[in-house]
Design a protein around this motif. Structure first.
Motif, short mmCIF file in Angstrom:
data_model
loop_
_atom_site.label_atom_id
_atom_site.label_comp_id
_atom_site.label_asym_id
_atom_site.label_seq_id
_atom_site.Cartn_x
_atom_site.Cartn_y
_atom_site.Cartn_z
N ALA A 77 -10.84 17.04 -2.09
CA ALA A 77 -11.14 16.26 -3.29
C ALA A 77 -12.62 15.92 -3.29
O ALA A 77 -13.29 16.00 -2.25
N GLY A 78 -13.14 15.58 -4.45
CA GLY A 78 -14.51 15.10 -4.54
C GLY A 78 -15.57 16.07 -4.07
O GLY A 78 -16.61 15.65 -3.57
N GLY A 79 -15.32 17.37 -4.17
CA GLY A 79 -16.32 18.36 -3.79
C GLY A 79 -16.19 18.89 -2.38
O GLY A 79 -16.96 19.75 -1.95
N ALA A 80 -15.22 18.42 -1.61
CA ALA A 80 -15.03 18.91 -0.24
C ALA A 80 -14.24 20.21 -0.22
O ALA A 80 -13.53 20.54 -1.17
N ASN A 81 -14.35 20.94 0.88
CA ASN A 81 -13.49 22.07 1.18
C ASN A 81 -12.54 21.61 2.27
O ASN A 81 -12.99 21.01 3.26
N ALA A 82 -11.26 21.88 2.10
CA ALA A 82 -10.29 21.42 3.10
C ALA A 82 -9.11 22.36 3.15
O ALA A 82 -8.81 23.06 2.17
N ALA A 89 0.83 -1.21 0.00
CA ALA A 89 0.00 0.00 0.00
C ALA A 89 0.86 1.25 0.00
O ALA A 89 1.80 1.37 0.79
N ALA A 90 0.54 2.18 -0.89
CA ALA A 90 1.24 3.46 -0.94
C ALA A 90 0.94 4.27 0.31
O ALA A 90 -0.03 4.01 1.03
N ALA A 91 1.76 5.26 0.59
CA ALA A 91 1.51 6.19 1.69
C ALA A 91 0.62 7.32 1.14
O ALA A 91 0.96 7.96 0.15
N PHE A 92 -0.53 7.53 1.79
CA PHE A 92 -1.49 8.51 1.30
C PHE A 92 -2.27 9.09 2.46
O PHE A 92 -2.64 8.37 3.39
N LEU A 93 -2.53 10.39 2.41
CA LEU A 93 -3.44 11.05 3.34
C LEU A 93 -4.32 12.00 2.54
O LEU A 93 -3.81 12.81 1.77
N GLY A 94 -5.61 11.87 2.72
CA GLY A 94 -6.57 12.80 2.13
C GLY A 94 -7.26 13.58 3.23
O GLY A 94 -7.76 13.00 4.18
N ILE A 95 -7.27 14.90 3.10
CA ILE A 95 -7.96 15.79 4.04
C ILE A 95 -9.16 16.34 3.31
O ILE A 95 -9.00 17.06 2.32
N GLY A 96 -10.38 16.01 3.75
CA GLY A 96 -11.58 16.43 3.04
C GLY A 96 -11.70 15.71 1.72
O GLY A 96 -11.21 16.18 0.71
N THR A 97 -12.34 14.55 1.72
CA THR A 97 -12.32 13.71 0.53
C THR A 97 -13.69 13.45 -0.09
O THR A 97 -13.79 12.67 -1.02
N GLN A 98 -14.72 14.12 0.42
CA GLN A 98 -16.06 13.90 -0.13
C GLN A 98 -16.90 15.15 0.09
O GLN A 98 -16.83 15.78 1.14
N ALA A 99 -17.74 15.50 -0.88
CA ALA A 99 -18.60 16.68 -0.78
C ALA A 99 -19.41 16.63 0.51
O ALA A 99 -19.95 15.59 0.88
N VAL A 149 1.94 16.59 -3.54
CA VAL A 149 0.94 17.36 -2.78
C VAL A 149 -0.05 17.91 -3.79
O VAL A 149 0.35 18.55 -4.77
N GLN A 150 -1.35 17.66 -3.56
CA GLN A 150 -2.39 18.19 -4.44
C GLN A 150 -3.33 19.05 -3.60
O GLN A 150 -3.95 18.57 -2.65
N VAL A 151 -3.44 20.31 -3.97
CA VAL A 151 -4.30 21.27 -3.27
C VAL A 151 -5.50 21.52 -4.18
O VAL A 151 -5.42 22.27 -5.14
N GLY A 152 -6.61 20.86 -3.88
CA GLY A 152 -7.77 20.88 -4.77
C GLY A 152 -7.61 19.82 -5.84
O GLY A 152 -6.67 19.86 -6.63
N ARG A 153 -8.52 18.83 -5.83
CA ARG A 153 -8.36 17.68 -6.73
C ARG A 153 -9.72 17.04 -7.01
O ARG A 153 -10.59 17.01 -6.16
N SER A 154 -9.89 16.52 -8.18
CA SER A 154 -11.00 15.64 -8.52
C SER A 154 -12.39 16.24 -8.40
O SER A 154 -13.16 15.89 -7.52
N GLY A 155 -12.69 17.12 -9.30
CA GLY A 155 -14.08 17.51 -9.45
C GLY A 155 -14.47 18.90 -9.02
O GLY A 155 -13.87 19.49 -8.12
N ALA A 156 -15.49 19.40 -9.69
CA ALA A 156 -16.02 20.73 -9.39
C ALA A 156 -16.49 20.78 -7.95
O ALA A 156 -17.03 19.82 -7.42
N GLY A 157 -16.25 21.91 -7.34
CA GLY A 157 -16.69 22.11 -5.97
C GLY A 157 -15.62 21.85 -4.93
O GLY A 157 -15.71 22.35 -3.82
N ALA A 158 -14.61 21.07 -5.25
CA ALA A 158 -13.52 20.86 -4.29
C ALA A 158 -12.69 22.13 -4.21
O ALA A 158 -12.29 22.69 -5.22
N GLU A 159 -12.47 22.61 -2.98
CA GLU A 159 -11.68 23.81 -2.75
C GLU A 159 -10.63 23.54 -1.68
O GLU A 159 -10.97 23.31 -0.53
#
Length: 190
Positions: free
Chosen positions: A105-110, A63-73, A129-139
């Motif tokens: 990501a995915g429409g969340a704000n984080a 498994a890769a090392a990954f952390l998502g902060i705010g991953t769903q609308a 590092v990705q700041v804003g990713r995957s879809g409209a609405g993610a900020e």
């Protein structure tokens, strides 16, 4: 096999992260990770603070090392690293192809804020590092303040219909993008 040796993505819900790294319902995701977190990773709801300590997310051979902060609308989240704290995402022993931190990501704000000489350190397979990713609405919002620093290979701000902002401010604050990417990096960032 105990629940700690299972390495699949985990999802967290408010108000508690249950001991033993048990999977949480996917209906509410404030934080998501793969790999192995430090035992101190215990978010309460949508906020997590690293205060003068180190919090690590390490890859496993599968498994890769990954952390998502705010991953769903609808499930906005924030993380702060302060008082010379460190957030480390280390995929050195993992399979890749990317070891990453996603902020919104995915429409969340984080947001992620580093202050007081704190550090974000990414290592491994095409550390990203990705700041804003995957879809409209993610900020996504990422602030590196008051002598804090970031080290990674890749950085993207606002991708795939999302928006992102980044602020680097204060004496000694820095972002260092250095290293060599693998063949997966040439194929494009996920």
């Amino acid at each position: 096999m105990d629940s700690r040796s299972m390495r699949v993505p985990r999802r967290f819900v408010a108000p508690l992260f249950l001991a033993g790294f048990m999977a949480q319902p996917a209906s509410a995701q404030y934080f998501e990770y793969s790999g192995v977190p430090s035992p101190a990773f215990n978010p309460t709801g949508s906020t997590f603070v690293i205060d003068g300590t180190t919090q690590s997310f390490s890859a496993t051979p599968t498994a890769a090392a990954f952390l998502g902060i705010g991953t769903q609308a609808g499930f906005d989240a924030s993380m702060s690293v302060r008082n010379a704290g460190t957030l480390r995402i280390d995929g050195s022993i993992g399979p890749g192809p990317f070891d990453a931190l996603n902020i919104a990501a995915g429409g969340a704000n984080a947001s992620l804020t580093l202050t007081d000489s704190s550090q974000l350190l990414l290592a491994g397979n095409n550390p990203l590092v990705q700041v804003g990713r995957s879809g409209a609405g993610a900020e996504g919002s990422f602030s590196v303040l008051s002598g804090s620093g970031v080290s990674a290979l890749l950085l993207s701000v606002g991708r795939d219909g999302s928006s992102g902002q980044m602020l680097i401010d204060g004496p000694g604050s820095s972002v260092t993008l250095t290293g060599l990417g693998t063949a997966a990096c040439n194929a494009g960032v996920p």
